[in-house]
Design a protein around this motif. Structure first.
Motif, PDB file in Angstrom:
ATOM      1  N   GLU A 230      59.971  16.123  47.890  1.00  0.00           N
ATOM      2  CA  GLU A 230      59.057  16.431  48.994  1.00  0.00           C
ATOM      3  C   GLU A 230      59.066  17.930  49.290  1.00  0.00           C
ATOM      4  OE1 GLU A 230      58.278  15.271  53.705  1.00  0.00           O
ATOM      5  OE2 GLU A 230      59.864  14.274  52.538  1.00  0.00           O
ATOM      6  N   LYS A 231      60.238  18.547  49.219  1.00  0.00           N
ATOM      7  CA  LYS A 231      60.344  19.983  49.459  1.00  0.00           C
ATOM      8  C   LYS A 231      59.566  20.771  48.410  1.00  0.00           C
ATOM      9  CE  LYS A 231      63.766  23.683  49.979  1.00  0.00           C
ATOM     10  NZ  LYS A 231      65.220  24.022  49.942  1.00  0.00           N
TER      11      LYS A 231
ATOM     12  N   ASP B  65      56.997  19.618  46.662  1.00  0.00           N
ATOM     13  CA  ASP B  65      55.572  19.367  46.901  1.00  0.00           C
ATOM     14  C   ASP B  65      55.033  20.279  48.001  1.00  0.00           C
ATOM     15  OD1 ASP B  65      55.454  17.422  44.969  1.00  0.00           O
ATOM     16  OD2 ASP B  65      55.736  15.747  46.358  1.00  0.00           O
ATOM     17  N   ARG B  66      55.798  20.445  49.059  1.00  0.00           N
ATOM     18  CA  ARG B  66      55.366  21.304  50.165  1.00  0.00           C
ATOM     19  C   ARG B  66      55.253  22.757  49.716  1.00  0.00           C
ATOM     20  NH1 ARG B  66      55.734  19.313  55.335  1.00  0.00           N
ATOM     21  NH2 ARG B  66      56.247  21.374  56.167  1.00  0.00           N
TER      22      ARG B  66
ATOM     23  N   ARG C  47      51.936  25.184  49.641  1.00  0.00           N
ATOM     24  CA  ARG C  47      51.944  26.539  50.219  1.00  0.00           C
ATOM     25  C   ARG C  47      51.451  27.564  49.202  1.00  0.00           C
ATOM     26  NH1 ARG C  47      57.255  25.149  52.097  1.00  0.00           N
ATOM     27  NH2 ARG C  47      57.244  24.561  54.304  1.00  0.00           N
TER      28      ARG C  47
END
Length: 287
Positions: free
Chosen positions: A94-95, A97-98, A102
């Motif tokens: 998830e990190k 993907d974020r 960005r």
């Protein structure tokens, strides 16, 4: 003598032809190395491929650093987990993907970047190289890009040497900043693969007057640069008088661009029915 001199990093960019000569891997130029001297090779890299010379210095520095780093002697036993590719933890994925979102949003990248094979390959290569350090912008522009360009140019030149005939397409245009440019693309059949191969061999600003003589001189310069002066079977262009005159001045067969010719036919046909067009437009606006 040959085995000793090839310990130099400069030989990473040359192939040995015989005891007295070597061929550049980029531009395929054959240079003398008689007497074991590598001066010609270093000078050639400095004048023709400065990016490669920077790469040589970088490799030398890395080799010195490795030599000064204590080495673990003896075979190292690998654990069984090194052979298994487990999926990342949900939080870590998830990190990533974020961070990807960005990067796309802040850098104004196209969403299709996640589907591009080269980008996927980059992510895969980086994931398998934990110690990889991203190059700086200066290294990217001054070393990595020129190095890859020289490699591609050398590869295309090598293919053209084997081609029996080359056809060129060319066009000129003016940018929004009122700057003139000219591009040339080469098309030929690869002798080994027997498939059509197309490569842009020039895309440059053209500050000279767009006369037939100047355009002809430019095309001749490009042909000499790529050593295809005696291989040009035809040149395709639009029907502008200056480029047609340039091609004829160079004694090359000229083939008018089919799409451009078709567009001229349509434009001439529309002028013939301009009265009908005006009436149709008026009727549409009135309704």
């Amino acid at each position: 003598m040959a085995s000793k001199r090839k310990h130099s990093k400069v030989w990473n960019f040359f192939d040995s032809v015989d005891e007295k000569s070597a061929k550049c891997k980029y531009c395929k130029t054959v240079l003398s190395v008689a007497g074991g001297s590598q001066g010609n090779l270093s000078r050639h890299l400095k004048n023709k491929h400065p990016a490669a010379l920077e790469e040589t210095k970088r490799q030398t520095n890395e080799s010195r650093q490795e030599a000064n780093t204590p080495q673990i002697i003896g075979p190292q036993q690998q654990v069984i987990t090194s052979f298994i590719q487990r999926p990342p933890a949900a939080g870590k994925a998830e990190k990533i993907d974020r961070q990807l979102v960005r990067m796309i949003s802040k850098g104004h990248h196209a969403l299709r970047i996640v589907e591009e094979p080269d980008f996927k390959q980059l992510i895969d290569d980086v994931s398998n190289c934990p110690g990889y350090k991203m190059p700086t912008r200066k290294t990217l522009s001054n070393v990595l890009l020129p190095k890859l360009r020289d490699e591609i140019v050398g590869s295309v030149k090598e293919k053209m040497e084997l081609a029996s005939a080359v056809c060129l397409t060319t066009d000129c245009w003016t940018s929004l900043a009122n700057e003139s440019y000219i591009a040339v693309t080469a098309h030929f059949i690869e002798s080994e693969a027997t498939v059509m191969s197309s490569h842009m061999i020039a895309c440059e600003a053209f500050v000279e007057q767009h006369s037939g003589q100047n355009l002809c001189a430019f095309l001749q310069k490009i042909a000499e640069r790529w050593s295809i002066e005696n291989k040009i079977s035809a040149v395709v262009s639009d029907n502008a008088a200056n480029i047609v005159n340039a091609i004829k001045t160079g004694n090359w067969p000229h083939i008018p661009c089919f799409a451009h010719s078709l567009n001229l036919i349509v434009q001439n046909g529309l002028r013939e029915i301009s009265v009908v067009q005006n009436k149709t437009h008026c009727g549409v606006f009135q309704s």
